[in-house]
Design an enzyme around this catalytic site. Sequence first.
Site, PDB file in Angstrom:
ATOM      1  N   GLU A 189       5.656  11.311   7.292  1.00  0.00           N
ATOM      2  CA  GLU A 189       6.700  11.014   6.311  1.00  0.00           C
ATOM      3  C   GLU A 189       6.220  11.408   4.915  1.00  0.00           C
ATOM      4  OE1 GLU A 189       9.177   7.102   5.914  1.00  0.00           O
ATOM      5  OE2 GLU A 189       7.406   6.920   4.623  1.00  0.00           O
TER       6      GLU A 189
ATOM      7  N   ASP B 191      11.793  11.754   3.377  1.00  0.00           N
ATOM      8  CA  ASP B 191      12.290  10.415   3.079  1.00  0.00           C
ATOM      9  C   ASP B 191      13.056  10.392   1.765  1.00  0.00           C
ATOM     10  OD1 ASP B 191      12.602   7.611   3.378  1.00  0.00           O
ATOM     11  OD2 ASP B 191      10.889   7.270   2.047  1.00  0.00           O
TER      12      ASP B 191
ATOM     13  N   LYS C   7      15.065   1.244  15.266  1.00  0.00           N
ATOM     14  CA  LYS C   7      15.817   0.087  14.764  1.00  0.00           C
ATOM     15  C   LYS C   7      16.845  -0.325  15.816  1.00  0.00           C
ATOM     16  CE  LYS C   7      15.133   1.554   9.977  1.00  0.00           C
ATOM     17  NZ  LYS C   7      15.760   2.052   8.731  1.00  0.00           N
TER      18      LYS C   7
ATOM     19  N   LYS D 126       3.520   7.049   8.305  1.00  0.00           N
ATOM     20  CA  LYS D 126       4.368   6.688   7.163  1.00  0.00           C
ATOM     21  C   LYS D 126       3.498   6.369   5.952  1.00  0.00           C
ATOM     22  CE  LYS D 126       8.348   5.017   8.115  1.00  0.00           C
ATOM     23  NZ  LYS D 126       9.503   4.147   8.440  1.00  0.00           N
TER      24      LYS D 126
ATOM     25  N   ARG E 259      32.305 -11.661  30.804  1.00  0.00           N
ATOM     26  CA  ARG E 259      31.815 -11.570  29.426  1.00  0.00           C
ATOM     27  C   ARG E 259      30.485 -10.831  29.327  1.00  0.00           C
ATOM     28  NH1 ARG E 259      33.349  -9.833  25.588  1.00  0.00           N
ATOM     29  NH2 ARG E 259      35.252 -10.935  26.128  1.00  0.00           N
TER      30      ARG E 259
END
Length: 303
Positions: A215, A236, A154, A186, A119
Amino acid sequence: MFQFHPLSSATRERLVAAGLDPDAVAGLVRMAVTEDLMGGVDVTSVATVPSDQRSVGTFGSRGDGVIAGLPVAAAVIDAVCGDAASEFEYLVADGDRVAPGIEVARVTAPTQLLLTAERSALNLLCHLSGVATLTRRWADALEGTAAVVRDTRKTTPGLRALEKYAVRMGGGQNHRMGLSDAALVKDNHVLAAGGVREAFDKVRALEGAIPVEIEVDSLDGLAEAIEAGADVVLLDNFDPDGMRAAVKLRDETGPSVVLEASGGLTLETARVVGETGVDFIAVGELTHSAKVLDLGLDLHAIV
């Protein structure tokens, strides 16, 4: 306490060739198997399988996709079964496309231990192959355009290096591996620093040369980022018309600046985005939402 074995030299060499840290993979494998055993033993296998029995089994695909993670699965077999007691044979290579019924690896090992390892090996192999498969779909959709799909941060905690490896196996490219190897300014950074130029200058003032990406959410922001000296600009949530306008502005005022599209992108619209002239498409779902590729382990012979 379960007795783990060191990775074989062959497995370590394959992991190094894949750009993966063998010691980090070994640690991950121990964590996964330890979690599965919960401080005990594999009670089903111990009860049903003679301790001296050995088997031959194959890992096989039950769906269409791209394989990634075979050296990681081999690391599970090494750690649980031991290099001296087991053999892992690669029948395909990471990055290969497979169809249902294709065998990807053959393993000979003590049956009890092989079933204990099953597994954990499949969890990693199925997940990484799922990431590679989804990435391949994006890469195929962009084929013939100048755009390349790449990942984001992410990622699943603890699996970043493996997931980004799987992206490479699927035909994508990696963005930064972490917060220290490149700067991505950002909107929150811009707000905290007092503006695009201020944020850029503060990053450039750091010791050592690092790539700087900014960004923006408008053409005015793009113009400011280009003027500031950004290496890469992240567009963006631009629509295709906005991307085409951004490419035109970039070509006229900062032709060396790389443009990356991000936000609201889908596989269905990937080609339209690629044809706008942007250089990269940032896709978080490659790592955070990829469906596993269905693979299984089947025993074929008792030896």
